[in-house]
Design a protein around this motif. Structure first.
Motif, PDB file in Angstrom:
ATOM      1  N   GLU A  20       0.830  -1.213   0.000  1.00 33.15           N
ATOM      2  CA  GLU A  20       0.000   0.000   0.000  1.00 33.15           C
ATOM      3  C   GLU A  20       0.862   1.259   0.000  1.00 33.15           C
ATOM      4  O   GLU A  20       0.522   2.244  -0.671  1.00 33.15           O
ATOM      5  CB  GLU A  20      -0.936  -0.003   1.207  1.00 33.15           C
ATOM      6  CG  GLU A  20      -2.084  -0.990   1.080  1.00 33.15           C
ATOM      7  CD  GLU A  20      -2.938  -1.070   2.345  1.00 33.15           C
ATOM      8  OE1 GLU A  20      -2.859  -0.151   3.201  1.00 33.15           O
ATOM      9  OE2 GLU A  20      -3.681  -2.058   2.466  1.00 33.15           O
ATOM     10  N   ALA A  21       1.974   1.239   0.734  1.00 34.74           N
ATOM     11  CA  ALA A  21       2.859   2.407   0.769  1.00 34.74           C
ATOM     12  C   ALA A  21       3.443   2.694  -0.609  1.00 34.74           C
ATOM     13  O   ALA A  21       3.573   3.849  -1.010  1.00 34.74           O
ATOM     14  CB  ALA A  21       3.975   2.189   1.797  1.00 34.74           C
ATOM     15  N   VAL A  22       3.746   1.648  -1.356  1.00 33.83           N
ATOM     16  CA  VAL A  22       4.246   1.829  -2.723  1.00 33.83           C
ATOM     17  C   VAL A  22       3.121   2.362  -3.607  1.00 33.83           C
ATOM     18  O   VAL A  22       3.299   3.324  -4.362  1.00 33.83           O
ATOM     19  CB  VAL A  22       4.818   0.509  -3.291  1.00 33.83           C
ATOM     20  CG1 VAL A  22       5.062   0.621  -4.795  1.00 33.83           C
ATOM     21  CG2 VAL A  22       6.100   0.129  -2.573  1.00 33.83           C
ATOM     22  N   GLU A  23       1.945   1.747  -3.511  1.00 35.32           N
ATOM     23  CA  GLU A  23       0.804   2.165  -4.334  1.00 35.32           C
ATOM     24  C   GLU A  23       0.413   3.617  -4.067  1.00 35.32           C
ATOM     25  O   GLU A  23       0.038   4.343  -4.995  1.00 35.32           O
ATOM     26  CB  GLU A  23      -0.413   1.264  -4.064  1.00 35.32           C
ATOM     27  CG  GLU A  23      -0.257  -0.141  -4.604  1.00 35.32           C
ATOM     28  CD  GLU A  23      -1.402  -1.070  -4.220  1.00 35.32           C
ATOM     29  OE1 GLU A  23      -1.591  -2.067  -4.934  1.00 35.32           O
ATOM     30  OE2 GLU A  23      -2.095  -0.815  -3.210  1.00 35.32           O
ATOM     31  N   ASN A  24       0.525   4.045  -2.820  1.00 35.36           N
ATOM     32  CA  ASN A  24       0.136   5.410  -2.448  1.00 35.36           C
ATOM     33  C   ASN A  24       1.266   6.423  -2.624  1.00 35.36           C
ATOM     34  O   ASN A  24       1.094   7.598  -2.312  1.00 35.36           O
ATOM     35  CB  ASN A  24      -0.352   5.446  -0.995  1.00 35.36           C
ATOM     36  CG  ASN A  24      -1.609   4.623  -0.793  1.00 35.36           C
ATOM     37  OD1 ASN A  24      -2.386   4.420  -1.722  1.00 35.36           O
ATOM     38  ND2 ASN A  24      -1.811   4.142   0.423  1.00 35.36           N
ATOM     39  N   GLY A  25       2.414   5.973  -3.093  1.00 30.90           N
ATOM     40  CA  GLY A  25       3.531   6.882  -3.307  1.00 30.90           C
ATOM     41  C   GLY A  25       4.211   7.332  -2.032  1.00 30.90           C
ATOM     42  O   GLY A  25       4.971   8.295  -2.030  1.00 30.90           O
ATOM     43  N   GLU A  26       3.962   6.660  -0.914  1.00 23.69           N
ATOM     44  CA  GLU A  26       4.568   7.037   0.362  1.00 23.69           C
ATOM     45  C   GLU A  26       6.019   6.578   0.458  1.00 23.69           C
ATOM     46  O   GLU A  26       6.781   7.089   1.289  1.00 23.69           O
ATOM     47  CB  GLU A  26       3.774   6.409   1.517  1.00 23.69           C
ATOM     48  CG  GLU A  26       2.326   6.849   1.586  1.00 23.69           C
ATOM     49  CD  GLU A  26       1.517   5.976   2.534  1.00 23.69           C
ATOM     50  OE1 GLU A  26       2.102   5.384   3.459  1.00 23.69           O
ATOM     51  OE2 GLU A  26       0.289   5.881   2.334  1.00 23.69           O
ATOM     52  N   SER A  28       9.431   4.954  -1.986  1.00 18.51           N
ATOM     53  CA  SER A  28       9.994   4.643  -3.305  1.00 18.51           C
ATOM     54  C   SER A  28      10.023   3.128  -3.507  1.00 18.51           C
ATOM     55  O   SER A  28      10.529   2.401  -2.653  1.00 18.51           O
ATOM     56  CB  SER A  28      11.421   5.198  -3.390  1.00 18.51           C
ATOM     57  OG  SER A  28      12.165   4.523  -4.376  1.00 18.51           O
ATOM     58  N   PRO A  29       9.487   2.661  -4.630  1.00 21.11           N
ATOM     59  CA  PRO A  29       9.528   1.214  -4.877  1.00 21.11           C
ATOM     60  C   PRO A  29      10.961   0.691  -4.943  1.00 21.11           C
ATOM     61  O   PRO A  29      11.246  -0.424  -4.506  1.00 21.11           O
ATOM     62  CB  PRO A  29       8.807   1.031  -6.207  1.00 21.11           C
ATOM     63  CG  PRO A  29       8.633   2.371  -6.792  1.00 21.11           C
ATOM     64  CD  PRO A  29       8.809   3.371  -5.705  1.00 21.11           C
ATOM     65  N   MET A  30      11.875   1.499  -5.462  1.00 21.59           N
ATOM     66  CA  MET A  30      13.283   1.076  -5.538  1.00 21.59           C
ATOM     67  C   MET A  30      13.877   0.963  -4.137  1.00 21.59           C
ATOM     68  O   MET A  30      14.599   0.012  -3.843  1.00 21.59           O
ATOM     69  CB  MET A  30      14.103   2.056  -6.377  1.00 21.59           C
ATOM     70  CG  MET A  30      13.740   2.055  -7.838  1.00 21.59           C
ATOM     71  SD  MET A  30      14.371   0.635  -8.714  1.00 21.59           S
ATOM     72  CE  MET A  30      15.997   1.231  -9.109  1.00 21.59           C
ATOM     73  N   ASP A  31      13.566   1.940  -3.272  1.00 24.94           N
ATOM     74  CA  ASP A  31      14.070   1.866  -1.894  1.00 24.94           C
ATOM     75  C   ASP A  31      13.548   0.614  -1.197  1.00 24.94           C
ATOM     76  O   ASP A  31      14.305  -0.106  -0.535  1.00 24.94           O
ATOM     77  CB  ASP A  31      13.653   3.101  -1.085  1.00 24.94           C
ATOM     78  CG  ASP A  31      14.460   4.342  -1.419  1.00 24.94           C
ATOM     79  OD1 ASP A  31      15.530   4.205  -2.049  1.00 24.94           O
ATOM     80  OD2 ASP A  31      14.017   5.446  -1.055  1.00 24.94           O
TER      81      ASP A  31
END
Length: 152
Positions: A20-26, A28-31
């Motif tokens: 959810e944090a990735v989906e919501n932009g909270e 970084s998916p790379m991080d």
């Protein structure tokens, strides 16, 4: 010890929170990906440590039961990676069968290598023994594309 926290929620809670944090932009998916890869390497290395394995086994055995429920995880001691060495059996049959298997595996590998070289439209062949005509095609290929991470 720095950086170690107790995991108190079900695993699905942490999985869902991170996704959810990735989906919501909270985050970084790379991080997230890189940090989880590093954490995975740390976890694998610690779990593979003989010291940790022996210590966990000793503590597990103190419970005196087959199953130990510990903080939401069920632990059960089991044999894994059982292997048998037949070389000392002096059995001619198994020796011959293993040789036949090795030869057959080599033939299969060579045939697979040949089939990979066939053109997409196929190749028509005639069986010399039966006279049967057959069209051979290359094997279908499938793969998944993923990001490979090498943690140093």
């Amino acid at each position: 010890m720095d950086g170690i926290t107790t995991i108190t929620q079900p695993v699905s809670h942490y999985v869902n929170s991170m996704i959810e944090a990735v989906e919501n932009g909270e985050i970084s998916p790379m991080d997230l990906y890189v940090n989880l890869k590093k954490a995975g390497k740390i976890i694998d290395s610690v779990l593979d440590s003989e010291t940790v394995k022996e210590s966990v086994t000793r503590e597990y055995q103190r419970y005196g039961t087959r199953e130990v429920d510990y903080k939401g995880v069920t632990l059960v001691q089991s044999e894994t990676g059982v292997k048998f060495d037949y070389s000392g059996c002096q059995d001619r049959v198994i020796t011959e069968l293993e040789l036949m298997k090795k030869e057959l595996d080599e033939k299969i590998k060579a045939r697979q290598k040949y089939l990979k070289t066939l053109p997409p439209e196929g190749v028509t062949i005639v069986d010399e023994e039966t006279g049967e005509v057959n069209t051979l095609y290359p094997p279908s290929r499938s793969s998944l594309t993923t990001i490979k991470a090498t943690v140093r």
